[in-house]
Write an enzyme that holds these catalytic residues in place. Structure first.
Site, PDB file in Angstrom:
ATOM      1  N   TYR A 263      48.018 -14.901  85.219  1.00  0.00           N
ATOM      2  CA  TYR A 263      49.330 -14.251  85.269  1.00  0.00           C
ATOM      3  C   TYR A 263      50.077 -14.562  86.569  1.00  0.00           C
ATOM      4  O   TYR A 263      51.299 -14.637  86.596  1.00  0.00           O
ATOM      5  CB  TYR A 263      49.170 -12.730  85.215  1.00  0.00           C
ATOM      6  CG  TYR A 263      48.579 -12.160  83.974  1.00  0.00           C
ATOM      7  CD1 TYR A 263      49.179 -12.359  82.732  1.00  0.00           C
ATOM      8  CD2 TYR A 263      47.420 -11.386  84.033  1.00  0.00           C
ATOM      9  CE1 TYR A 263      48.642 -11.798  81.586  1.00  0.00           C
ATOM     10  CE2 TYR A 263      46.881 -10.827  82.883  1.00  0.00           C
ATOM     11  CZ  TYR A 263      47.489 -11.023  81.669  1.00  0.00           C
ATOM     12  OH  TYR A 263      46.959 -10.472  80.538  1.00  0.00           O
ATOM     13  N   THR A 299      47.584 -19.156  77.058  1.00  0.00           N
ATOM     14  CA  THR A 299      48.041 -18.275  78.129  1.00  0.00           C
ATOM     15  C   THR A 299      47.191 -17.011  78.170  1.00  0.00           C
ATOM     16  O   THR A 299      46.537 -16.633  77.195  1.00  0.00           O
ATOM     17  CB  THR A 299      49.502 -17.853  77.938  1.00  0.00           C
ATOM     18  OG1 THR A 299      49.585 -16.889  76.860  1.00  0.00           O
ATOM     19  CG2 THR A 299      50.399 -19.037  77.654  1.00  0.00           C
ATOM     20  N   ASP A 300      47.249 -16.337  79.304  1.00  0.00           N
ATOM     21  CA  ASP A 300      46.654 -15.011  79.376  1.00  0.00           C
ATOM     22  C   ASP A 300      47.477 -14.061  78.500  1.00  0.00           C
ATOM     23  O   ASP A 300      48.580 -14.390  78.067  1.00  0.00           O
ATOM     24  CB  ASP A 300      46.599 -14.529  80.832  1.00  0.00           C
ATOM     25  CG  ASP A 300      45.391 -13.657  81.100  1.00  0.00           C
ATOM     26  OD1 ASP A 300      44.951 -12.939  80.172  1.00  0.00           O
ATOM     27  OD2 ASP A 300      44.879 -13.659  82.236  1.00  0.00           O
ATOM     28  N   TRP A 301      46.953 -12.882  78.291  1.00  0.00           N
ATOM     29  CA  TRP A 301      47.494 -11.979  77.265  1.00  0.00           C
ATOM     30  C   TRP A 301      48.797 -11.296  77.701  1.00  0.00           C
ATOM     31  O   TRP A 301      48.898 -10.751  78.793  1.00  0.00           O
ATOM     32  CB  TRP A 301      46.444 -10.924  76.936  1.00  0.00           C
ATOM     33  CG  TRP A 301      45.539 -11.237  75.779  1.00  0.00           C
ATOM     34  CD1 TRP A 301      45.143 -10.364  74.812  1.00  0.00           C
ATOM     35  CD2 TRP A 301      44.905 -12.478  75.439  1.00  0.00           C
ATOM     36  NE1 TRP A 301      44.318 -10.991  73.902  1.00  0.00           N
ATOM     37  CE2 TRP A 301      44.158 -12.287  74.259  1.00  0.00           C
ATOM     38  CE3 TRP A 301      44.921 -13.753  76.006  1.00  0.00           C
ATOM     39  CZ2 TRP A 301      43.427 -13.298  73.641  1.00  0.00           C
ATOM     40  CZ3 TRP A 301      44.193 -14.775  75.403  1.00  0.00           C
ATOM     41  CH2 TRP A 301      43.461 -14.541  74.245  1.00  0.00           C
TER      42      TRP A 301
END
Length: 581
Positions: A263, A299-301
């Protein structure tokens, strides 16, 4: 039989044939990797305010990469039964593309819906930072191979781990998921980890490793976590950007199939000051260009959509591009070079971007080709689509795997200090605080008054600064020293009887107030009472050494540099410290 259904065809032909048959909506669905709930009885979840129903995700939105979330104990057999049900749902939908099931780590003790699940029916091992304390690549390879066998038996084919991040900032809440602070040691352990999960090449018996969080999430400003707006900055006051890349270089050499950017957004570097998932210079320039990585980038969440998690409002982690709407955020992610959006479920927005001419379908095809390639390599279109729940029950948590995990717990324990009280004498009178008396009864006489004891054993978690309720409560951040009120009960016992204090080091606690007070100090990283007592009573040797240094004060932590390993002045215990008893 279509060419993509023919297992005798080469991989590229199968991928190309299936890609040519997919609608834009079907392609878009492949580009999302989101949470899904597994009901305790193995049935498909009907949906709630937090997570959509399986039918809506798979048959409605055509999403078929899902990260399982268990809201309570779920037996591995039930996970396997759930897996078969969701595969049957997918098989009846459109071209019948099989679902890829993933999981966060689920072999330790920490239960955090954003990061890991407790072992439950799977074999129980120390947290990754405990594997780092063993400094043994062979042990890490054994762990990852056992995790692979258990995952494959349950139908889990992508591991949202290991973390290649370095524990260079003592306050960071994700320290327990790392393998330590030293880049060379972490690189060796990470190589073994990936080899254990994937084998020599990704195939039907592999679990794909999604290594995270590129380009290294350790140097968070002031140790705050980038899940939250106050932790979005990643800083490099020591100029150690390249140092944090070393474990990823080892991961690429080991053949890691997938990568997740973090992030955080870099501050005062050559790269644009936007979150790594939006950062073209980092993904296309560094990851794909410099390192030649052509695997799946997920991608991260939650980079796109604001949400509410466990009653807590959670803005999208669109750090540096908060001004963009959801369409603009997805456009930036695709321009940056990512293939999948983690934790999102809005494939209709990719369709809209293509229809508006803002993203070409050819760009979508580049990502879909990578995604399909891993599905084929994992055998999901062939012999690995369904699993046998009876075999799952036999494999997952089998006695040999549990024994190996318990031995790893023992080996991860670090004896920090000992004034001669260790090893303890079997049958001694022992006062307990934080230890199960039923377990301790197999080693000693348990008494309920420290004044009647020969020795006391006290277990405590590392201190932290509570930041709020709901989702935020799962992240231990801020201070690393106990308050006077928190310390008082421990010091009272230690003033009455020789006391062994074990501290669960999910972060590098400041243990200075206990030195000279406790007869022995031990650091643990997710070890059971049985594993601890085996070491304390000399049934197993101590062998772990610190995977990071332990600072002497919070002032030393505040003065240290976030990106520099083991950087506090006059540490109480240095990196690699550990006594043999």
């Amino acid at each position: 039989m279509h060419p993509y259904q023919d297992p005798t065809r080469c991989l590229d032909d199968r991928v190309g044939d299936l890609l040519s048959r997919l609608s834009l909506a079907e392609k878009a669905g492949l580009m999302f990797h989101t949470m899904i709930i597994v009901n305790p009885d193995g049935t498909l979840h009907e949906g709630d305010a937090m997570v959509a129903s399986a039918t809506d995700l798979v048959a409605g939105k055509l999403i078929n990469h899902v990260n399982i979330l268990t809201t309570g104990p779920v037996a591995p057999r039930r996970i396997a039964e759930w897996h078969n049900r969701i595969q049957a749902l997918a098989e009846s939908t459109g071209p019948g593309i099989p679902v890829t099931v993933s999981t966060d780590p689920r072999h330790g003790v920490i239960d955090n819906p954003a990061a890991s699940a407790a072992a439950g029916g799977f074999s129980a091992w120390p947290e990754p930072i405990g594997l780092g304390a063993t400094k043994d690549p062979d042990l890490v390879r054994e762990f990852a191979d056992i995790a692979r066998q258990e995952y494959v038996a349950a139908g889990i084919r992508v591991a949202l781990h290991p973390m290649a991040d370095l524990a260079t900032e003592p306050r960071w809440a994700r320290t327990s998921g790392t393998l330590g602070s030293d880049a060379d040691m972490v690189s060796a352990l990470l190589t073994a980890y990936i080899q254990g999960l994937q084998g020599p090449a990704l195939g039907p018996d592999s679990v794909a490793a999604m290594v995270k969080h590129f380009p290294g999430a350790g140097p968070q400003m002031n140790g705050e976590d980038a899940h939250f707006p106050y932790g979005r900055e990643q800083v490099y006051p020591g100029g150690m950007w390249d140092y944090h890349l070393k474990p990823f270089e080892a991961a690429f050499a080991a053949g890691a199939a997938q990568v997740m950017p973090y992030y955080g957004m870099p501050v005062d570097t050559e790269h644009e000051q936007v979150g790594f998932g939006f950062n073209r210079g980092v993904i296309e320039g560094l990851l794909r260009g410099r390192y030649g990585f052509d695997g799946v980038v997920c991608t991260d969440w939650g980079l796109v959509t604001d949400a509410e998690i466990m009653g807590t409002p959670m803005p999208a982690r669109a750090w540096g591009v908060e001004h963009l709407d959801r369409l603009g955020r997805i456009e930036r992610i695709l321009q940056a070079g990512a293939d999948q959006l983690g934790g999102e479920q809005c494939p209709e927005l990719i369709v809209e971007l293509v229809e508006r001419g803002r993203v070409s379908e050819a760009r979508v095809d580049v990502s879909v080709r990578r995604i399909l390639r891993d599905k084929f390599r994992l055998g999901l279109f062939d012999e690995r689509r369904y699993v046998d729940p009876d075999a799952t029950a036999r494999v997952v948590g089998r006695s040999a795997f549990r024994a190996a995990g318990l031995e790893a717990q023992r080996r991860s324990l670090v004896v920090l200090d000992n004034d001669g009280v260790l090893p303890l004498t079997e049958g001694a009178a022992v006062y307990l605080d934080g230890v199960d008396p039923a377990v301790a009864a197999g080693y000693a006489e348990v008494v309920d008054d420290p004044a009647r004891a020969d020795v006391a054993i006290v277990r405590r978690a590392a201190p932290f600064e509570p930041r709020g309720g709901g989702f935020e409560a799962f992240f231990h951040a801020g201070r690393l020293e106990w308050t006077a009120d928190e310390l008082a009960p421990v010091l009272q016992v230690a003033s009455t009887v020789p006391t062994v204090v074990d501290v669960w080091l999910d972060r590098p606690a400041v243990l200075t107030p206990l030195t000279g007070q406790a007869a022995a100090l031990v650091g643990s990283f997710g070890s059971s009472d049985e594993a601890l007592l085996d070491v304390l009573f000399g049934r197993s040797p101590s062998g772990g050494t610190l995977p990071f240094e332990l600072p002497s004060s919070m002032a030393a932590v505040a003065a240290s540099r976030e990106d520099v390993p083991n950087d506090t002045a006059d540490p109480l215990y240095p990196y690699g410290h550990g006594l043999i008893i």
